[in-house]
Design a protein around this motif. Structure first.
Motif, PDB file in Angstrom:
ATOM      1  N   LEU A 230      46.421  28.638  65.700  1.00 27.95           N
ATOM      2  CA  LEU A 230      47.852  28.460  65.466  1.00 27.95           C
ATOM      3  C   LEU A 230      48.490  29.752  64.974  1.00 27.95           C
ATOM      4  CD1 LEU A 230      47.955  24.894  63.844  1.00 27.95           C
ATOM      5  CD2 LEU A 230      48.411  25.542  66.218  1.00 27.95           C
ATOM      6  N   GLN A 231      47.752  30.544  64.209  1.00 30.35           N
ATOM      7  CA  GLN A 231      48.302  31.831  63.787  1.00 30.35           C
ATOM      8  C   GLN A 231      48.470  32.755  64.986  1.00 30.35           C
ATOM      9  OE1 GLN A 231      46.107  34.941  61.433  1.00 30.35           O
ATOM     10  NE2 GLN A 231      47.631  34.398  59.877  1.00 30.35           N
ATOM     11  N   ALA A 232      47.525  32.734  65.925  1.00 32.02           N
ATOM     12  CA  ALA A 232      47.671  33.539  67.139  1.00 32.02           C
ATOM     13  C   ALA A 232      48.885  33.088  67.931  1.00 32.02           C
ATOM     14  CB  ALA A 232      46.404  33.457  67.986  1.00 32.02           C
ATOM     15  N   ASP A 233      49.146  31.786  67.957  1.00 33.31           N
ATOM     16  CA  ASP A 233      50.366  31.283  68.594  1.00 33.31           C
ATOM     17  C   ASP A 233      51.604  31.828  67.894  1.00 33.31           C
ATOM     18  OD1 ASP A 233      49.315  29.753  70.673  1.00 33.31           O
ATOM     19  OD2 ASP A 233      49.135  27.947  69.452  1.00 33.31           O
ATOM     20  N   THR A 286      47.124  20.437  68.085  1.00 35.60           N
ATOM     21  CA  THR A 286      47.839  19.506  68.951  1.00 35.60           C
ATOM     22  C   THR A 286      49.007  20.208  69.635  1.00 35.60           C
ATOM     23  OG1 THR A 286      49.400  18.797  67.235  1.00 35.60           O
ATOM     24  CG2 THR A 286      47.275  17.623  67.374  1.00 35.60           C
ATOM     25  N   SER A 287      49.598  19.526  70.597  1.00 35.27           N
ATOM     26  CA  SER A 287      50.771  20.071  71.281  1.00 35.27           C
ATOM     27  C   SER A 287      51.893  20.350  70.294  1.00 35.27           C
ATOM     28  CB  SER A 287      51.245  19.090  72.359  1.00 35.27           C
ATOM     29  OG  SER A 287      50.271  18.951  73.372  1.00 35.27           O
ATOM     30  N   GLU A 292      55.175  24.167  67.287  1.00 34.10           N
ATOM     31  CA  GLU A 292      55.784  24.490  66.003  1.00 34.10           C
ATOM     32  C   GLU A 292      55.471  25.920  65.578  1.00 34.10           C
ATOM     33  OE1 GLU A 292      55.627  23.197  61.276  1.00 34.10           O
ATOM     34  OE2 GLU A 292      54.652  21.940  62.780  1.00 34.10           O
ATOM     35  N   TRP A 293      54.213  26.327  65.686  1.00 33.53           N
ATOM     36  CA  TRP A 293      53.840  27.636  65.166  1.00 33.53           C
ATOM     37  C   TRP A 293      54.283  28.758  66.079  1.00 33.53           C
ATOM     38  CZ3 TRP A 293      52.734  28.762  60.352  1.00 33.53           C
ATOM     39  CH2 TRP A 293      52.382  27.698  59.500  1.00 33.53           C
ATOM     40  N   PHE A 294      54.315  28.532  67.380  1.00 31.61           N
ATOM     41  CA  PHE A 294      54.928  29.539  68.245  1.00 31.61           C
ATOM     42  C   PHE A 294      56.406  29.667  67.887  1.00 31.61           C
ATOM     43  CE2 PHE A 294      57.438  30.795  71.903  1.00 31.61           C
ATOM     44  CZ  PHE A 294      56.773  31.935  72.341  1.00 31.61           C
ATOM     45  N   THR A 308      49.274  30.181  58.400  1.00 34.07           N
ATOM     46  CA  THR A 308      48.692  28.886  58.743  1.00 34.07           C
ATOM     47  C   THR A 308      47.598  28.478  57.788  1.00 34.07           C
ATOM     48  OG1 THR A 308      47.106  29.964  60.228  1.00 34.07           O
ATOM     49  CG2 THR A 308      49.181  29.189  61.194  1.00 34.07           C
ATOM     50  N   PHE A 309      47.234  29.362  56.862  1.00 35.45           N
ATOM     51  CA  PHE A 309      46.104  29.094  55.981  1.00 35.45           C
ATOM     52  C   PHE A 309      46.511  28.533  54.634  1.00 35.45           C
ATOM     53  CE2 PHE A 309      44.924  32.465  58.920  1.00 35.45           C
ATOM     54  CZ  PHE A 309      43.808  31.900  59.512  1.00 35.45           C
TER      55      PHE A 309
END
Length: 313
Positions: A230-233, A286-287, A292-294, A308-309
């Motif tokens: 999610l952080q990479a997103d 999840t989708s 959300e994170w992007f 994200t951590f």
């Protein structure tokens, strides 16, 4: 995307048809960081890596003081990422670079990579540091990396061992046909996500995770891998923010990226491939989480938005 006339990256290594792609054994235990292809692993709902986002700040602070944080974070010889690295038998300098083809898709990929270089060079320079640009390897069917053999079936991936991104461009056809996520900005999101893993590797997130996962159960490591993905997103979203600021996005581009994030969510993939969802097997997010994170990165353009951590995901 409006990339016509934009510069093309020279960090393209075209190994299609060069003989380096071979039909050998495909090791699934190597330390590749990739988009999901429906594989199942176990994760737990608990587990945390408190303070890891501080690495983003500490990296630049320590470097400005003449201290190499990667030496501090090194937990094993050459190891970083999800799993313990296999012995590195090749480096970037040991691999001959083939001449990239001049087809339209290769030109698009090289222009997207160049845009990521410009953004991350700017972010690192603003903090008084130099961004080590990754090489993007184009291959067909299978390829050998510092992480071992990989097949096109595993999707695009980043190998921390040689700091290279790998992609079989046929994946973009699969993205459109199988995942129903077509569009040039959807393809750019894939590249920017893998570049996000490279940034994580450089600032120490992946080395720190590798060091700490030696004391984690498999379930805890799988749970933490979701936060890494999610952080990479989010980092991909940060790149998207600056790309929009430069006027390079067209109407509908953001929706293409958000749709791609939706289509490659663990829950959506499982519904498509097996007809039901097994939440405990999620390992990429999840989708809803990926969208959300992007979106957080895209809306803010700030690395600190990608924690994200220390936040609920």
């Amino acid at each position: 995307m409006r990339l016509g006339g934009r510069r093309k990256s020279t960090n393209i290594q075209d190994m299609r048809g060069s003989g380096s792609s071979s039909r050998g054994g495909f090791g699934r235990t190597t330390q590749r960081v990739r988009l999901p292809s429906g594989g199942r692993t176990v994760r737990s709902s608990g587990g945390g890596l408190g303070g890891i986002i501080l690495l983003v700040v500490l990296f630049f602070v320590l470097r400005s003081c003449g201290i190499d944080p990667l030496q501090i974070l090194a937990g094993s010889s050459g190891g970083s990422g999800f799993e313990q690295m296999l012995p590195q038998t090749q480096t970037q300098n040991q691999t001959p670079r083939a001449t990239p083809r001049t087809d339209a898709q290769t030109e698009f990929v090289s222009r997207v990579l160049a845009e990521t270089e410009d953004v991350w060079n700017g972010i690192f320079k603003a903090n008084g540091q130099q961004y080590p640009e990754p090489v993007l390897v184009l291959f067909s069917n299978q390829v050998r990396s510092a992480c071992g053999f990989a097949s096109a079936a595993s999707g695009p991936f980043y190998c921390p061992g040689d700091k290279k991104l790998y992609i079989d461009l046929n994946f973009f056809d699969e993205l459109e046909q199988k995942f129903k996520a077509g569009g040039d900005f959807a393809q750019a999101y894939v590249i920017a996500h893998e570049v996000g893993h490279h940034v994580q590797n450089i600032i120490g997130v992946l080395p720190k995770f590798n060091q700490m996962r030696q004391r984690m159960s498999q379930a805890e490591a799988n749970a933490m891998s979701i936060r890494v993905e999610l952080q990479a997103d989010c980092f991909a979203g940060v790149w998207g923010y600056y790309t929009e600021q430069k006027g390079l996005l067209s109407r509908g581009d953001l929706e293409e990226a958000l749709n791609a994030a939706t289509q490659i969510g663990d829950d959506t993939i499982q519904r498509r491939t097996q007809g039901y969802v097994v939440p405990e097997s999620f390992n990429h997010g999840t989708s809803a989480q990926r969208r959300e994170w992007f979106g957080r990165g895209f809306e803010s353009g700030k690395l600190e938005a990608c924690d994200t951590f220390n936040n609920d995901v």
